[in-house]
Design a protein around this motif. Structure first.
Motif, PDB file in Angstrom:
ATOM      1  N   ARG A 165      -8.561  20.228 -25.828  1.00 49.11           N
ATOM      2  CA  ARG A 165      -9.553  20.066 -26.885  1.00 49.11           C
ATOM      3  C   ARG A 165      -9.123  18.991 -27.880  1.00 49.11           C
ATOM      4  NH1 ARG A 165     -11.102  25.285 -30.079  1.00 49.11           N
ATOM      5  NH2 ARG A 165     -11.888  25.852 -28.033  1.00 49.11           N
ATOM      6  N   TYR A 166      -7.876  19.044 -28.320  1.00 45.86           N
ATOM      7  CA  TYR A 166      -7.454  18.104 -29.357  1.00 45.86           C
ATOM      8  C   TYR A 166      -7.309  16.686 -28.828  1.00 45.86           C
ATOM      9  CZ  TYR A 166      -7.029  21.730 -32.802  1.00 45.86           C
ATOM     10  OH  TYR A 166      -7.320  22.723 -33.679  1.00 45.86           O
ATOM     11  N   LYS A 167      -6.840  16.584 -27.585  1.00 46.19           N
ATOM     12  CA  LYS A 167      -6.744  15.230 -27.017  1.00 46.19           C
ATOM     13  C   LYS A 167      -8.139  14.640 -26.838  1.00 46.19           C
ATOM     14  CE  LYS A 167      -2.564  14.902 -24.229  1.00 46.19           C
ATOM     15  NZ  LYS A 167      -2.166  14.831 -22.809  1.00 46.19           N
ATOM     16  N   SER A 168      -9.072  15.444 -26.318  1.00 51.25           N
ATOM     17  CA  SER A 168     -10.437  14.948 -26.121  1.00 51.25           C
ATOM     18  C   SER A 168     -11.033  14.502 -27.447  1.00 51.25           C
ATOM     19  CB  SER A 168     -11.332  16.030 -25.522  1.00 51.25           C
ATOM     20  OG  SER A 168     -10.786  16.498 -24.342  1.00 51.25           O
ATOM     21  N   LEU A 169     -10.765  15.286 -28.483  1.00 48.35           N
ATOM     22  CA  LEU A 169     -11.295  14.921 -29.799  1.00 48.35           C
ATOM     23  C   LEU A 169     -10.743  13.562 -30.234  1.00 48.35           C
ATOM     24  CD1 LEU A 169     -13.022  15.856 -32.151  1.00 48.35           C
ATOM     25  CD2 LEU A 169     -10.981  16.831 -33.184  1.00 48.35           C
ATOM     26  N   GLY A 184       0.125   9.569 -29.747  1.00 48.80           N
ATOM     27  CA  GLY A 184       1.250   8.973 -29.039  1.00 48.80           C
ATOM     28  C   GLY A 184       0.979   8.587 -27.597  1.00 48.80           C
ATOM     29  N   LEU A 185      -0.278   8.345 -27.239  1.00 47.25           N
ATOM     30  CA  LEU A 185      -0.587   7.885 -25.884  1.00 47.25           C
ATOM     31  C   LEU A 185      -0.912   6.402 -25.947  1.00 47.25           C
ATOM     32  CD1 LEU A 185      -2.845  10.870 -24.927  1.00 47.25           C
ATOM     33  CD2 LEU A 185      -0.742  10.260 -23.758  1.00 47.25           C
ATOM     34  N   LEU A 186      -0.362   5.632 -25.017  1.00 49.74           N
ATOM     35  CA  LEU A 186      -0.576   4.189 -25.070  1.00 49.74           C
ATOM     36  C   LEU A 186      -1.910   3.835 -24.422  1.00 49.74           C
ATOM     37  CD1 LEU A 186       0.578   1.479 -25.869  1.00 49.74           C
ATOM     38  CD2 LEU A 186       1.575   1.311 -23.608  1.00 49.74           C
ATOM     39  N   ASP A 187      -2.815   3.296 -25.211  1.00 46.52           N
ATOM     40  CA  ASP A 187      -4.135   2.918 -24.723  1.00 46.52           C
ATOM     41  C   ASP A 187      -4.171   1.403 -24.545  1.00 46.52           C
ATOM     42  OD1 ASP A 187      -6.790   2.291 -24.372  1.00 46.52           O
ATOM     43  OD2 ASP A 187      -7.511   3.855 -25.719  1.00 46.52           O
ATOM     44  N   LEU A 188      -4.239   0.954 -23.301  1.00 44.57           N
ATOM     45  CA  LEU A 188      -4.256  -0.492 -23.047  1.00 44.57           C
ATOM     46  C   LEU A 188      -5.670  -0.995 -22.802  1.00 44.57           C
ATOM     47  CD1 LEU A 188      -1.212  -1.040 -20.676  1.00 44.57           C
ATOM     48  CD2 LEU A 188      -1.364  -1.469 -23.103  1.00 44.57           C
ATOM     49  N   GLY A 189      -6.669  -0.142 -23.040  1.00 45.88           N
ATOM     50  CA  GLY A 189      -8.026  -0.576 -22.731  1.00 45.88           C
ATOM     51  C   GLY A 189      -8.980  -0.339 -23.886  1.00 45.88           C
ATOM     52  N   TYR A 190      -8.464  -0.479 -25.107  1.00 41.57           N
ATOM     53  CA  TYR A 190      -9.321  -0.133 -26.237  1.00 41.57           C
ATOM     54  C   TYR A 190     -10.515  -1.063 -26.341  1.00 41.57           C
ATOM     55  CZ  TYR A 190     -10.589   1.727 -30.738  1.00 41.57           C
ATOM     56  OH  TYR A 190     -11.266   2.332 -31.749  1.00 41.57           O
ATOM     57  N   LEU A 242      -6.555  13.728 -18.965  1.00 40.15           N
ATOM     58  CA  LEU A 242      -5.913  14.664 -19.898  1.00 40.15           C
ATOM     59  C   LEU A 242      -4.488  15.008 -19.501  1.00 40.15           C
ATOM     60  CD1 LEU A 242      -8.720  17.181 -20.784  1.00 40.15           C
ATOM     61  CD2 LEU A 242      -7.461  15.709 -22.327  1.00 40.15           C
ATOM     62  N   ARG A 243      -4.254  15.163 -18.199  1.00 41.26           N
ATOM     63  CA  ARG A 243      -2.920  15.611 -17.803  1.00 41.26           C
ATOM     64  C   ARG A 243      -1.957  14.448 -17.598  1.00 41.26           C
ATOM     65  NH1 ARG A 243      -2.724  15.302 -12.232  1.00 41.26           N
ATOM     66  NH2 ARG A 243      -4.680  14.528 -11.405  1.00 41.26           N
ATOM     67  N   LEU A 244      -2.455  13.230 -17.726  1.00 43.97           N
ATOM     68  CA  LEU A 244      -1.571  12.085 -17.561  1.00 43.97           C
ATOM     69  C   LEU A 244      -0.813  11.800 -18.851  1.00 43.97           C
ATOM     70  CD1 LEU A 244      -3.908   9.584 -15.715  1.00 43.97           C
ATOM     71  CD2 LEU A 244      -2.232  11.115 -14.716  1.00 43.97           C
ATOM     72  N   THR A 245       0.387  11.303 -18.696  1.00 43.03           N
ATOM     73  CA  THR A 245       1.126  10.891 -19.888  1.00 43.03           C
ATOM     74  C   THR A 245       1.735   9.520 -19.636  1.00 43.03           C
ATOM     75  OG1 THR A 245       2.940  12.167 -19.004  1.00 43.03           O
ATOM     76  CG2 THR A 245       1.743  13.131 -20.855  1.00 43.03           C
TER      77      THR A 245
END
Lengths: 306, 333
Positions: free
Chosen positions: B226-230, B74-80, B125-128
């Motif tokens: 850990r899970y976000k990094s993965l 659920g994180l918006l990635d604008l730089g894929y 990691l801490r950004l949302t």
């Protein structure tokens, strides 16, 4: 040293333009927590509106400028009503994706209408004092202030800087001294509470969009005077201005002004070091600010801004 | 998606497997008619369609990869497109410059992509929400600036890497479009399989929990970092895989292939299909990639309206968000 002064002045003028765009981002973010990606495109439309008014309709520049501001204010309000208002209670990312969609639509609409090629205001449409030159024979400086080292500061740039400062002060007074300004601050603080106090929040949001878009239009016309008009200008300048808004602390109008000046100067001096990375400096500043101090230079320090 | 061997599924699999055969049958048929009867059929060239299908396949790969960050966590990635770029240039430079075999360059590209995914992921990691989106956007733009400017590294202005050699396997050069077709098909199957298994596993459930409520997930004992990094690493690796493939498929690559609008294009596919749904991403990518190719100037629209396809993508984004935020997939968001 001479070169330094010239670049500093250039940076200040560019910074004034960025500040004008940045307040549009920051005001909207302050009030509905939305990164209005389409704001850069509104700025671009501002330049094109004025361009069409002076070339196709033959209006004088001094009428085209306010007319373009009015048209852009209308466009901004229209975008808010059509695209953003239905999503007020939707997840924040939905609104952000919508904003990106609107930005895509507007940019390519401009490309369809005015083609992708660069355009600029024809010289005869510009007011006389904006046409600066150094007479080749006599060496007389026309419509410009001499700078050390043989460079000149055109009256046009002086005007841009002054206009930016005047508009910024005016905006500041509007927000802190008038009733609508008070309503805006109330909405930014807590929209539900503002609504309960009898403030028409939708109207206030529309006014915010209108003011931000009108200032964006001024910036667009100024860029049109100094550089060229093209459909991608909204994207590049918009990102730099957004970086300025982030640097100043998004949601904070004073911050946007200072941020604009800093980004403008950084970009001008950065281009001196390596012109290919001209745009990269704004991106780097933006990322560093978000990572190190997400509240920006002037923003209130909150533990979490999501 | 717990599919069984129903007749319908077998039929779909067969059709997918035999696409190149159909395409070459079209070509053979047109050639036969025109040489024997002197009539030229206005059929499109099968080989050309096949190339578009392969291109769409790359987008399917990318959409599935982006969906891991955008849909699962659920994180918006604008730089894929940044990871797509890293994969493309890693594989492209290794192959064109150093003469490394594709079978070594591709895994290296994937590893490089995953590394950059982690590198970008750890500070964010801490950004949302918006702030994460803006950092991803800035990161990808910086990468584009680097490949545009570092001519000593890339080789040409605007990031041109030319003459990337074709892939060889057992001494056979894979340069035909049907080679590419089976090549990308295998990559897609592999990716979808891995993504699907991840989604159904403990990891996938952790991702969903993070998406629904970070704080609640953390208090349930999920290690957010850990899970976000993965998720970042896996998503970036898939992007780089797509890049590695496109490098040998396009032969010449430039920074234009990987710009910001490419990221938005891929995001558009995920949103259209419904964020969080693997099947949705695949369908969204297939629809938009083929639509994008059709609307490219010169096919249906006159060439000066080539930019209009982006206009249509913009409208799709707005309309989907307004009326069907869950996308086309059946699941209501």
């Amino acid at each position: 040293m001479d070169q330094f002064i010239v670049q500093l002045v250039n940076g200040l003028v560019l910074g004034g333009i960025y500040a004008l765009i940045a307040v549009g981002y920051t005001m909207v973010y302050g009030i509905i927590q939305l990164i209005n990606f389409a704001h850069g495109e509104i700025f671009m439309f501002g330049a094109y509106f004025a361009f069409v008014l002076v070339t196709a309709f033959g209006l004088p520049f001094w009428i085209a400028l306010p007319a373009s501001m009015a048209l852009c204010a209308l466009l901004g309000v229209l975008i808010d009503i059509v695209a953003y208002r239905p999503l007020r209670n939707a997840p924040r990312l939905s609104a952000l994706i919508t904003a990106i969609g609107i930005s895509l639509v507007l940019q390519n609409l401009a490309r369809l209408i005015w083609s992708a090629s660069q355009q600029s205001f024809p010289d005869e449409s510009k007011p006389n004092i904006f046409i600066s030159d150094i007479d080749a024979q006599t060496g007389a400086i026309i419509n410009a202030i001499p700078l050390p080292g043989g460079a000149i500061l055109p009256y046009r740039d002086v005007f841009i800087l002054l206009l930016a400062v005047v508009l910024m002060i005016g905006l500041n007074r509007l927000i802190y001294l008038t009733k609508i300004g008070k309503a805006m601050r109330a909405c930014a603080e807590n929209q539900t509470a503002a609504n309960l106090m009898g403030i028409n929040t939708n109207m206030v949001i529309s006014v915010t969009f209108a003011i931000g878009s009108a200032l964006g239009a001024v910036a667009g016309v100024m860029v049109g005077l100094r550089e060229v008009i093209e459909p991608t200008m909204g994207y590049y300048k918009g990102v730099a201005a957004f970086a300025a808004a982030v640097l100043g602390g998004i949601g904070n109008v004073t911050g946007a002004m200072v941020g604009g000046i800093v980004i403008g100067i950084a970009e001008t001096f950065g281009a001196d070091i390596h012109s290919g990375y001209r745009l990269a400096f704004a991106y780097i500043i933006m990322i560093l600010v978000i990572l190190i101090r997400p509240s920006g230079l002037f923003g209130k320090s909150t533990s979490k801004r999501a | 998606m717990r599919d069984k061997l129903t007749p319908k599924n077998i039929a779909i699999s067969l059709v997918i497997l035999l696409v190149p055969v159909f395409m070459y049958l079209i070509d053979a048929f047109t050639l036969y008619i025109s040489s024997n009867y002197g009539v030229f059929l206005p059929l499109p060239s099968g080989d050309y369609i096949l190339r578009i299908v392969v291109q769409a396949g790359v987008y399917i790969l990318l959409a599935v990869g982006l969906n891991i960050v955008c849909g699962f966590t659920g994180l918006l990635d604008l730089g894929y497109a940044g990871f797509y770029l890293i994969g493309g240039y890693t594989a492209g430079l290794l192959m064109a410059r150093l003469g490394v075999s594709y079978w070594i360059a591709l895994p290296l590209a994937v590893i490089n992509g995953a590394l950059w995914g982690l590198l970008r992921g750890i500070p964010t990691l801490r950004l949302t929400g918006d702030y994460f989106a803006i950092v991803t956007f800035g990161f990808a733009e910086l990468l584009v600036q680097v490949v545009k400017n570092e001519i000593w590294l890339i080789g040409g202005p605007n990031g041109f890497v030319n003459n990337i050699p074709p892939v060889t396997i057992f001494g056979i050069e894979l340069f035909q479009n049907w080679h590419h077709y089976y090549h990308i098909l295998i990559l897609i199957l592999l990716t979808v399989f891995i993504t699907y298994r991840l989604k159904e596993s403990r990891v996938g459930r952790a991702w969903t929990a993070i998406r629904e409520d970070e704080q609640a997930a953390e208090s349930m004992g999920i290690n957010l970092s850990r899970y976000k990094s993965l998720a970042f690493a896996v998503s970036a690796a898939i992007g780089a895989l797509g890049g590695g493939f496109i490098a040998q498929f396009q032969v010449n690559i430039s920074s234009k292939l990987f710009d910001f609008w490419e990221s938005i294009f891929i995001l558009c596919m995920v949103v259209l299909g419904g964020t969080g749904s693997i099947r949705g991403s695949i369908i969204g990518a297939a629809i938009l990639a083929s639509l994008g190719e059709l609307l490219r100037g010169g096919n249906i629209l006159p060439s000066e309206f080539g930019g209009a396809r982006y206009l249509i993508f913009g409208i799709i984004l707005v309309v989907i968000m307004r009326f069907r935020p869950g996308g086309l997939s059946l699941k209501k968001a």
